[in-house]
Enzyme design. Sequence first.
Site, PDB file in Angstrom:
ATOM      1  N   LYS A 120     -23.036  64.510  31.543  1.00 40.30           N
ATOM      2  CA  LYS A 120     -24.326  64.901  32.126  1.00 40.30           C
ATOM      3  C   LYS A 120     -24.405  64.345  33.527  1.00 40.30           C
ATOM      4  O   LYS A 120     -23.764  63.341  33.840  1.00 40.30           O
ATOM      5  CB  LYS A 120     -25.480  64.347  31.281  1.00 40.30           C
ATOM      6  CG  LYS A 120     -26.772  65.126  31.434  1.00 40.30           C
ATOM      7  CD  LYS A 120     -26.784  66.368  30.566  1.00 40.30           C
ATOM      8  CE  LYS A 120     -28.028  67.182  30.785  1.00 40.30           C
ATOM      9  NZ  LYS A 120     -28.139  68.263  29.780  1.00 40.30           N
ATOM     10  N   ASN A 235     -37.323  77.600  31.573  1.00 40.86           N
ATOM     11  CA  ASN A 235     -36.242  78.507  31.180  1.00 40.86           C
ATOM     12  C   ASN A 235     -36.091  78.550  29.653  1.00 40.86           C
ATOM     13  O   ASN A 235     -36.200  79.614  29.046  1.00 40.86           O
ATOM     14  CB  ASN A 235     -34.931  78.058  31.856  1.00 40.86           C
ATOM     15  CG  ASN A 235     -33.738  78.882  31.382  1.00 40.86           C
ATOM     16  OD1 ASN A 235     -33.432  78.921  30.197  1.00 40.86           O
ATOM     17  ND2 ASN A 235     -33.083  79.571  32.289  1.00 40.86           N
TER      18      ASN A 235
END
Length: 430
Positions: A120, A235
């Site tokens: 990440k 989203n």
Amino acid sequence: MAQKYEVREMQQANQQVKPNPFENALEQLRIAAEYLKLDEGIHQVLAHPKRQLTVALPVKMDDGRTRVFTGYRVQYNDARGPFKGGIRYHPGVTLDEVKALAAWMTWKTSVANIPYGGAKGGIVCDPKRLSAGENERLTRRFASAISPIIGPYQDIPAPDVYTNAQTMAWILDTYNTLEGFMSPAVITGKPIALGGSLGRDKATGRGAVYTTVEAAKANKINLKSATFAVQGFGNAGSNFAEILQSYGPKLMGASDSKGSIMSKAGMDAGKLIAYKEKTGSVVGFPGSQEISEKELLQLNVDILSPAALENAILPDTAKGIKAKIIVECANGPTTPEADKILHANKVFMIPDILANSGGVIVSYLEWVQNLERIYWTEDEVNAMLEKKITSAFRDVHAASLKHDVDMRTGAMIVGVGRVAEAVKTLGVFP
Ligand code: NAD
């Protein structure tokens, strides 16, 4: 003055007294390790990120001053394949948050059974206060700073909170410029024109819907007459809402960073998406009333999806949750203490590493298409996503029934179990 104010706001966001997400991740790992009777050495390997990179990012701001931002890339584990994970832009980004997200990516790619590890990245910034030019310069500087450790067979970043296909295009262009050739497989979530996959933009929400359909079957809930609410209409959340609605359930409540709303008559998700695009928020949607964040999470609905950030569901909120199914579109939205309360109240949890794995599954399909130079239709991509995520749901559900545990522990048993097996088989170097 504006610059100082912004720095103070970022520090305040970082100092909010919230549980440390990496401690949450380690606690979840510890529970899975107990069920799997993991060797202590393997447990220790899995409790440490393989590599953590912190970078200073000087950026020329529009007013001529230079500001230095901090960015991170954490590569957690690559025993099952190259590192994979998104990049987040947020004032509250911390190294511990990025480490936790990287650990969850490792278990997530394993639960989905795709040949990746977990990673990440993040930049401590407030993207809402950056001009398009500042955002591009910051992104390109970050891409160049992490370029020595990313690559199509090494580490493949993707979008996350407040980054999108355009951000990925800038990272790709910077990487290509440094390498000297076009290498689309270094990043996923790209625009279609650059080798992005059809269906990737809606994949997280769509995948979460497929898991919800399975959960409804397992819990004998009729989706045709069901209701739901979504926290974080971005989203993941808005696509989840629009696609789930097509299976029958009615959207009763939604929220974003500006506030929460509900409607007794239900709302059309498509119209709410268009309204948010036009006005910048769900707040004020015609026919809705404003409510508090806690009221939204405790709405009397069948299905609730936290789709914003970590630590949205704390113990106090968990006690009043009425939903029968929780679909964690967001990463880490439920704290371990809140999880226990929900489990005791027989709420069926579809945990993040399963519920939102549609994004990384279609990222994987995008990467395969880039490497093979063969492109599929959206229907083909959606069909492969449905097959993969439904099979992951069934593996997790079977593990939770076998060990008589909740779905999160079931997912961790499946995810950690596969990574542990790979780590053990590789052996310890030298
Ligand atoms: P996004 O930026 O598109 O949307 C985030 C939304 O959350 C925004 O509408 C924002 O206004 C809202 N929000 C922020 N703080 C809030 C708060 N306190 N209360 C209510 N709403 C709030 O981001 P996204 O890509 O949809 O990501 C959302 C979550 O889903 C994150 O946890 C992310 O890690 C996870 N996720 C996303 C994907 C993906 O493909 N987009 C994949 C897997 C997981």
